[in-house]
Design an enzyme around this catalytic site. Structure first.
Site, PDB file in Angstrom:
ATOM      1  N   LYS A   1       0.893  -1.173   0.000  1.00 41.44           N
ATOM      2  CA  LYS A   1       0.000   0.000   0.000  1.00 41.44           C
ATOM      3  C   LYS A   1       0.927   1.218   0.000  1.00 41.44           C
ATOM      4  CE  LYS A   1      -3.307   3.025   0.934  1.00 41.44           C
ATOM      5  NZ  LYS A   1      -2.452   4.224   0.912  1.00 41.44           N
TER       6      LYS A   1
ATOM      7  N   CYS B   1      11.277   9.324  11.851  1.00 37.66           N
ATOM      8  CA  CYS B   1      10.904   8.765  13.165  1.00 37.66           C
ATOM      9  C   CYS B   1      12.080   8.754  14.128  1.00 37.66           C
ATOM     10  CB  CYS B   1      10.435   7.320  13.010  1.00 37.66           C
ATOM     11  SG  CYS B   1       9.049   7.179  11.943  1.00 37.66           S
TER      12      CYS B   1
ATOM     13  N   GLU C   1       5.673  13.364  19.118  1.00 31.78           N
ATOM     14  CA  GLU C   1       6.653  13.505  18.055  1.00 31.78           C
ATOM     15  C   GLU C   1       6.268  14.743  17.229  1.00 31.78           C
ATOM     16  OE1 GLU C   1       6.343  10.160  15.427  1.00 31.78           O
ATOM     17  OE2 GLU C   1       8.491  10.144  15.091  1.00 31.78           O
TER      18      GLU C   1
ATOM     19  N   GLU D   1       6.872  -0.448  12.854  1.00 29.76           N
ATOM     20  CA  GLU D   1       7.863   0.579  13.181  1.00 29.76           C
ATOM     21  C   GLU D   1       7.081   1.875  13.327  1.00 29.76           C
ATOM     22  OE1 GLU D   1       9.787   3.665  12.759  1.00 29.76           O
ATOM     23  OE2 GLU D   1      10.497   3.000  10.794  1.00 29.76           O
TER      24      GLU D   1
END
Ligand code: SIN
Length: 492
Positions: A186, A297, A395, A263
């Site tokens: 995807k 990340c 984050e 992740e």
């Protein structure tokens, strides 16, 4: 107006406006499409098919059919396909970098680095494919013989993010194909063109039809994700993205108990001790905080500096970020591009405003750069941070460097670990005993000691706590796509 750089590819057939299913380029059965915009200019650069669950099911079926024969290919055959795919990526590095810059915004030099990094996963797992080993084990019964076989887990759904539109696909597809699995990728809705260019190169590499399928969707993302995580034909889901979406996909996958590797988000601490080489720490910070404008990340999200060197280090950072040139990633001297979309800009701004309203001082930047376009944010340096601020908990995913002061090693470990996520952590010190102590004390999956760069196909990438589980890259990456079957043989 100048024609867009995407219209100047050396090989225009890398630019695809259809999905790749069972070795063919297909649109959505409904005929629906969605638009892709260049984040620097907001110009529409392409349209891609809006796949729904029926279209997605076709891709799953293709991957299931292909699995029957592909799983029986030899590791060396699979390695050869991966090597050719790698070679084609490197041969087309300029065009792939152009596509990445066009849809993701990162400067072309960074996009080229990403293509090489991405291709590196194909090369790495081409080398791992022939090195899948089972065991022979001495069983409890003397009349038995026992061995383990490693087998491909089956059809895998690979759900990839937009921040590394090439590398996050090859980091999953490389080990999956090496293990003998087939995949439905995807592609990220914000940046699907790179995924489709990779599919074109996989096709040219001769990878059999149905082994790699790449699908796109924007409005239907939720229903497509639901099918990928609930279909009994899919045996494994590998996802890179936010912790919130990870929770949802994990809940959905529980209905069929799939093998998962996730992740997810990070909130990386970056610690500078007073015995560090400050130039090395500065280089590490610039690389890891501001890489693709802070949209990784593993970016430093909280920067802790020991009080005695705090002002000196902040001054160095401000001096360095003053040299950055923010702009359209296609311009030669631009070092930092736009953020991916306006939502991202709003989140960054909200985090900066929140910190300032609670007492932080903005010593550099701190504003949306409207003059350049809707998606640009100034490189920002904040001092006087404390743990009550949003930047501490969430984050930020943007070019903001927030500085916290600390006095002792114990105190900073506690602050660094005060997060529900644990992906990467970094620290700088010349004391080798401290290096071991702190590396072991940080509650993260990856530690950079005197370096801000962790990304390497040879390194196991992944987190702990709510940053997810499973490892990508390295000798461990292939295990995520294998199952261990034991065979007990009676010999009496
Ligand atoms: C990420 O941001 O998820 C990946 C970063 C990397 O591989 O370097």
């Amino acid at each position: 107006m100048q024609p867009h750089r995407l219209t100047m590819l050396a090989d225009p057939s890398l630019l695809r406006s259809a999905c790749y299913v069972n070795g063919e380029w297909v649109g959505a059965a409904s005929g629906k499409t969605f638009a892709i915009a260049d984040p620097a200019t907001l110009e529409q650069i392409a349209v891609n098919p809006e796949f729904n669950t029926k279209d997605t099911q076709n891709a799953i079926t293709a991957a299931s059919t292909a699995l029957r024969t592909y799983r029986k290919t030899t590791p060396r055959e699979r390695a050869r396909w991966l090597r050719i795919w790698h070679g084609l990526m490197m041969a087309n590095i300029d065009d792939l970098a152009t596509i990445i810059t066009a849809e993701n915004g990162k400067p072309t030099a960074d996009a080229r680095t990403e293509v090489a990094y991405a291709a590196g996963f194909l090369e790495w797992f081409a080398e791992e494919a022939p090195r899948i080993y089972g065991d022979t084990i001495v069983p409890s019964n003397p009349n038995h013989r026992l061995m383990t076989l490693k087998e491909p887990v089956g059809v895998c759904a690979l759900i990839a993010p937009w921040n590394f539109p090439a590398a996050m696909i090859t980091r999953k597809a490389g080990p999956a194909l090496a293990a003998g699995c087939t995949v439905v990728v995807k592609a990220p809705a914000e940046a699907p063109l790179t995924a489709l260019a990779l599919a074109e190169l996989a096709h040219r590499a001769g990878i059999p039809k149905g082994v790699v399928n790449v699908i796109t969707a924007l409005d239907n993302t939720v229903e497509v994700g639901k099918l990928l995580t609930t279909s009994p034909s899919i045996r494994k889901v590998s996802f890179t993205g936010s912790t919130a979406v990870g929770r949802l996909l994990m809940a959905q996958s529980s209905s069929t108990l799939k093998k998962l590797s996730f992740e997810l988000g990070g909130n990386a601490p970056f610690i500078v001790f007073d015995d560090a080489d400050l130039d090395v720490a500065l280089a590490g910070l610039l690389a890891c905080k501001f890489r693709i404008s802070g949209q990784t990340c593993v970016c430093a999200n909280r920067i802790f500096v020991q009080r005695v060197i705090y002002d000196a280090f902040v001054d160095k950072v401000v001096g360095a970020v003053r040299q950055f040139r923010i702009g359209n990633g296609f311009e030669e001297d631009v070092t930092h591009g736009p953020l991916i979309h306006e939502r991202a800009v709003r989140k960054v701004d909200e985090h900066v405003r929140d910190a300032v309203s609670k007492g932080a001082k903005c010593v550099f930047g701190g504003k949306i750069l409207d003059g350049l376009g809707a998606n640009f944010y100034e490189t920002t340096v904040l001092t006087g941070m404390d743990m009550s601020m949003k930047l501490c908990e969430e984050e930020t995913f943007g070019p903001v460097a927030p500085f916290f002061a600390f006095d002792t090693e114990e105190e900073v470990i506690e602050m660094a670990n005060a997060s529900e996520v644990g992906l990467a952590g970094y620290f700088f010190s010349k004391d080798s005993s401290r290096c071991w102590r702190v590396a072991e004390a940080l509650d993260v999956g990856m530690v950079g000691v005197n370096t801000g760069a962790l990304s390497d196909p040879a390194a196991p990438f992944g987190g702990v706590k709510q940053s997810g589980f499973g490892r990508e890259g390295s000798k461990y990456g292939i295990d995520e796509f294998l199952i261990t079957k034991m065979v007990m043989t009676g010999i009496a």
